[in-house]
Structures are given as structure tokens and as C-alpha cells.
Write a protein that holds these residues in place. Structure first.
Motif, PDB file in Angstrom:
ATOM      1  N   THR A 176       0.792  -1.179  -0.052  1.00 35.66           N
ATOM      2  CA  THR A 176       0.055  -0.025   0.103  1.00 35.66           C
ATOM      3  C   THR A 176       0.668   1.270  -0.090  1.00 35.66           C
ATOM      4  O   THR A 176       0.702   2.214  -0.748  1.00 35.66           O
ATOM      5  N   TYR A 177       1.940   1.232   0.770  1.00 30.96           N
ATOM      6  CA  TYR A 177       2.788   2.370   0.953  1.00 30.96           C
ATOM      7  C   TYR A 177       3.579   2.734  -0.444  1.00 30.96           C
ATOM      8  O   TYR A 177       3.478   3.822  -0.699  1.00 30.96           O
ATOM      9  N   GLY A 178       3.947   1.774  -0.970  1.00 28.01           N
ATOM     10  CA  GLY A 178       4.798   1.589  -2.254  1.00 28.01           C
ATOM     11  C   GLY A 178       3.608   2.400  -3.328  1.00 28.01           C
ATOM     12  O   GLY A 178       4.071   3.131  -4.403  1.00 28.01           O
ATOM     13  N   LYS A 179       2.343   1.806  -3.420  1.00 24.71           N
ATOM     14  CA  LYS A 179       1.626   2.432  -4.360  1.00 24.71           C
ATOM     15  C   LYS A 179       1.260   3.917  -4.122  1.00 24.71           C
ATOM     16  O   LYS A 179       1.280   4.569  -5.095  1.00 24.71           O
ATOM     17  N   TYR A 180       1.114   4.184  -2.835  1.00 24.97           N
ATOM     18  CA  TYR A 180       0.837   5.728  -2.630  1.00 24.97           C
ATOM     19  C   TYR A 180       1.997   6.503  -3.011  1.00 24.97           C
ATOM     20  O   TYR A 180       1.955   7.508  -3.723  1.00 24.97           O
ATOM     21  N   ALA A 181       3.347   5.785  -2.723  1.00 26.27           N
ATOM     22  CA  ALA A 181       4.460   6.613  -3.040  1.00 26.27           C
ATOM     23  C   ALA A 181       4.570   6.876  -4.555  1.00 26.27           C
ATOM     24  O   ALA A 181       5.056   7.857  -4.965  1.00 26.27           O
ATOM     25  N   GLU A 182       4.365   5.873  -5.391  1.00 24.92           N
ATOM     26  CA  GLU A 182       4.345   5.854  -6.825  1.00 24.92           C
ATOM     27  C   GLU A 182       3.447   7.167  -7.391  1.00 24.92           C
ATOM     28  O   GLU A 182       3.744   7.898  -8.229  1.00 24.92           O
ATOM     29  N   GLU A 183       2.208   7.093  -6.781  1.00 22.92           N
ATOM     30  CA  GLU A 183       1.264   8.043  -7.206  1.00 22.92           C
ATOM     31  C   GLU A 183       1.712   9.407  -6.813  1.00 22.92           C
ATOM     32  O   GLU A 183       1.530  10.385  -7.488  1.00 22.92           O
ATOM     33  N   LEU A 184       2.319   9.617  -5.608  1.00 32.26           N
ATOM     34  CA  LEU A 184       2.884  10.770  -4.996  1.00 32.26           C
ATOM     35  C   LEU A 184       3.781  11.334  -6.163  1.00 32.26           C
ATOM     36  O   LEU A 184       3.910  12.657  -6.154  1.00 32.26           O
ATOM     37  N   SER A 185       4.501  10.420  -6.407  1.00 30.86           N
ATOM     38  CA  SER A 185       5.730  10.781  -7.385  1.00 30.86           C
ATOM     39  C   SER A 185       5.469  11.519  -8.694  1.00 30.86           C
ATOM     40  O   SER A 185       5.701  12.640  -8.981  1.00 30.86           O
ATOM     41  N   LEU A 186       4.440  10.895  -9.274  1.00 25.05           N
ATOM     42  CA  LEU A 186       3.938  11.319 -10.648  1.00 25.05           C
ATOM     43  C   LEU A 186       2.911  12.686 -10.307  1.00 25.05           C
ATOM     44  O   LEU A 186       3.036  13.532 -11.095  1.00 25.05           O
ATOM     45  N   LEU A 187       2.272  12.657  -9.023  1.00 20.25           N
ATOM     46  CA  LEU A 187       1.529  13.909  -9.025  1.00 20.25           C
ATOM     47  C   LEU A 187       2.450  15.180  -8.575  1.00 20.25           C
ATOM     48  O   LEU A 187       2.274  16.142  -8.948  1.00 20.25           O
ATOM     49  N   SER A 188       3.640  15.006  -8.017  1.00 21.44           N
ATOM     50  CA  SER A 188       4.712  15.999  -7.697  1.00 21.44           C
ATOM     51  C   SER A 188       5.274  16.324  -8.889  1.00 21.44           C
ATOM     52  O   SER A 188       5.270  17.782  -9.149  1.00 21.44           O
ATOM     53  N   LEU A 189       5.413  15.591  -9.799  1.00 20.84           N
ATOM     54  CA  LEU A 189       6.061  15.895 -11.159  1.00 20.84           C
ATOM     55  C   LEU A 189       4.919  16.593 -11.788  1.00 20.84           C
ATOM     56  O   LEU A 189       5.235  17.700 -12.410  1.00 20.84           O
ATOM     57  N   ARG A 190       3.412  16.210 -11.909  1.00 24.97           N
ATOM     58  CA  ARG A 190       2.561  16.996 -12.572  1.00 24.97           C
ATOM     59  C   ARG A 190       2.508  18.621 -11.923  1.00 24.97           C
ATOM     60  O   ARG A 190       2.115  19.552 -12.645  1.00 24.97           O
ATOM     61  N   PHE A 191       2.615  18.733 -10.661  1.00 23.68           N
ATOM     62  CA  PHE A 191       2.383  19.827  -9.713  1.00 23.68           C
ATOM     63  C   PHE A 191       3.583  20.781 -10.286  1.00 23.68           C
ATOM     64  O   PHE A 191       3.315  22.055 -10.948  1.00 23.68           O
ATOM     65  N   GLY A 192       4.846  20.357 -10.404  1.00 21.63           N
ATOM     66  CA  GLY A 192       5.960  21.101 -10.943  1.00 21.63           C
ATOM     67  C   GLY A 192       5.883  21.501 -12.351  1.00 21.63           C
ATOM     68  O   GLY A 192       6.238  22.653 -12.757  1.00 21.63           O
ATOM     69  N   LYS A 193       5.391  20.623 -13.316  1.00 18.23           N
ATOM     70  CA  LYS A 193       5.145  20.950 -14.654  1.00 18.23           C
ATOM     71  C   LYS A 193       4.053  21.981 -14.806  1.00 18.23           C
ATOM     72  O   LYS A 193       4.455  22.971 -15.685  1.00 18.23           O
ATOM     73  N   ASN A 194       2.970  22.058 -14.107  1.00 17.50           N
ATOM     74  CA  ASN A 194       1.942  22.933 -14.196  1.00 17.50           C
ATOM     75  C   ASN A 194       2.541  24.415 -13.714  1.00 17.50           C
ATOM     76  O   ASN A 194       2.193  25.272 -14.285  1.00 17.50           O
TER      77      ASN A 194
END
Length: 287
Positions: A158-176
Motif C-alpha cells: 500500500t505504501y509503495g502504491k501511494y509513493a508511486e502516485e505521489l511521485s507522479l503528482l509531484s511531477l505534474r505539480f511542478g510541470k504546471n
């Protein structure tokens, strides 16, 4: 794949090993990341599978020195992604971020590796380490526990799944934020409104206008343009306009980050709870 030698994997000839930026092309990044990830994983496996009794030297110290190539490639890429990005680099970031998160989880959730770290940590009082080594041991152990190493197998998933999604969201945030920064420009045609700006700032504004094919002066939210404009411009309304544009990047329109921020906040809360903290603030402020 490029046919020439990959400068990201070669020993730099520059003073102090500084990157040879003039040789680096976008096509070098993914091959370098794949090779560096392969090397880093092999180094981690060698430590985790070492049949000898865990010691500070063969576990903590070796772990500290592992992944140096990956650190170097990542450092160069992500610094340039922030400072001199383009669409191709953004695509590379989207491709490589899940791979880096997967590697990070492979290390931090590696039960064999953590068992060796824990064994060294449990006997820290008898090791007679100097101040620096003792701090490294403490930081290494905390890094594992604060990243899920002590969780159950189910919670690790579960933690790994959350971490993977968080990584992609952080990337999206920075790109925006980056796209919103690049999309804005303040165009001024009335020279009297530039009162207070030094010649070099006005020259920069004129050059930016020429580059964009418009008359007058152009100022952007990129810091070399934004900072001196805010410092020297005497026109209060123009400063207000620039400040509001800078402060609300990613807050609306095409680059709206609000839902992304909510999801990031929610994931951080879930991860903190999994690790036994009451709130994410408890987790973040522990150190």
C-alpha cells in the motif's frame, strides 16, 4: 539510443568533476538512467545478499557509497529540468520518475537490507563509532523506518502504491507551475512606467520583447526577470500585477494545481498514518 559515448556515464574532464554540459543531449538521459539504475540495484543486492555478519563497514558505509552514478545523473537531469526544460525533457521526466520511485521503494522496503541495517543499529552502543559515523548510522536507520521498512508486507504494498502516485503528482505539480511561469508575460509600451529600472533590466526587457516579436519591453515570471523588476520598478500597480501573477501560478485555468494539491495532501496523510503518525505534520516535523 545515441551512438556516441554517453557523457553522463563518462568521467568528466572538467575541474572538480563538473558536468560537461556542452556534450549532454536529451537522448543521453534515458540510457544513462537505465544503466545507473541497473548499477545501483546491483550494489544494493550485493549488500543485502552479503553472507557475512553485518557490520558498519560492510552495510552502512557500503550503502552510503552506493548509487553514486544514479545520484549524479539524477542531479544533472532534474536541475536542468527546473532551469532549462523543454517538452522532450518533460516527457523524459514522466518516463523516469516511476522508475526512480520503484528503485527507491526497492531499497527502503527491502526486508533483507533492512534486517542488516537493523542488526548494526541494535549494537550501536558497542561499536564505538566516531561522531560522524554514529550520525550516519542513525540517519540510515531512520531513513528506512521513515520510509516504510518496518511495515507489514501488506502495508508495504500500500505504501509503495501511494509513493508511486505521489511521485507522479509531484511531477505534474511542478510541470504546471513551470508551464504557468512560461505562459505569462508583462508587456509594457509606455517607457514612463519603467521608472526606477536600471539600464540592464530595461535592456533585458527589450531583448525579451524582441525575442517574442513584440514592441516595447517584456518581463516574465522567470526569476532573473521577475526579481529585479520587483526590486526596482516604482510603478506600484505593475509590481502588484507581477506579484499576483507569480503568487497564483497553477491556481486556475489550464495549469490549475488545486485538485493535484488536494490529492498530494491526502496521500501524504495516508502514508503518515501507515507509519504510525497522527498527521503528516507530525511526520514532517519529527526531524
Amino acid at each position: 539510443m545515441m551512438n556516441d559515448k554517453n557523457p553522463l556515464l563518462e568521467v568528466s574532464r572538467c575541474p572538480y568533476g563538473a558536468p560537461e554540459f556542452d556534450k549532454i543531449r536529451n537522448g543521453h538521459y534515458m540510457p544513462a538512467f537505465r544503466e545507473a539504475l541497473k548499477e545501483a540495484r546491483a550494489e544494493v543486492d550485493a549488500i543485502a545478499d552479503d553472507p557475512s555478519e553485518p557490520t558498519f563497514e560492510n552495510t552502512i558505509e557500503r550503502l552510503e557509497y552506493s548509487g553514486r552514478t544514479l545520484d549524479r545523473v539524477s542531479g544533472i537531469f532534474f536541475n536542468l529540468l527546473e532551469a532549462e526544460s523543454d517538452d522532450e525533457m518533460q516527457k523524459i521526466a514522466e518516463e523516469v520518475s516511476p522508475l526512480l520511485t520503484e528503485h527507491s521503494m526497492y531499497v527502503s522496503l527491502n526486508s533483507r537490507l533492512f534486517e542488516r541495517v537493523r542488526k548494526v543499529y541494535d549494537k550501536k552502543e558497542s561499536l564505538r563509532l566516531d561522531k560522524e559515523a554514529a550520525m550516519l548510522l542513525e540517519d540510515t536507520y531512520k531513513s528506512f523506518t521513515r520510509n516504510g521498512a518496518a511495515l507489514s508486507d501488506e502495508d508495504k504494498k500500500t505504501y509503495g502504491k501511494y509513493a508511486e502516485e505521489l511521485s507522479l503528482l509531484s511531477l505534474r505539480f511542478g510541470k504546471n507551475v513551470l508551464d504557468a511561469t512560461n505562459a505569462y508575460m508583462l508587456r509594457i509600451t509606455d517607457r514612463s512606467r519603467l521608472e526606477g529600472l536600471p539600464d540592464y533590466v530595461m535592456e533585458t526587457g527589450a531583448a525579451a520583447a524582441k525575442e517574442k516579436g513584440v514592441d516595447g519591453w517584456v518581463f516574465t515570471l522567470e526569476y532573473p526577470s521577475y526579481s529585479p523588476f520587483m526590486k526596482y520598478c516604482r510603478d506600484r500597480e505593475l509590481r502588484r500585477e507581477m506579484y499576483m501573477a507569480y503568487s497564483t501560478r497553477g491556481a486556475s485555468g489550464e495549469y490549475d494545481n488545486r485538485q493535484t494539491v488536494k490529492r498530494i495532501t491526502g496521500l501524504r496523510m495516508k502514508m503518515a498514518e501507515l507509519l504510525g503518525y497522527g498527521t503528516y505534520a507530525d511526520y514532517a516535523l519529527e526531524e
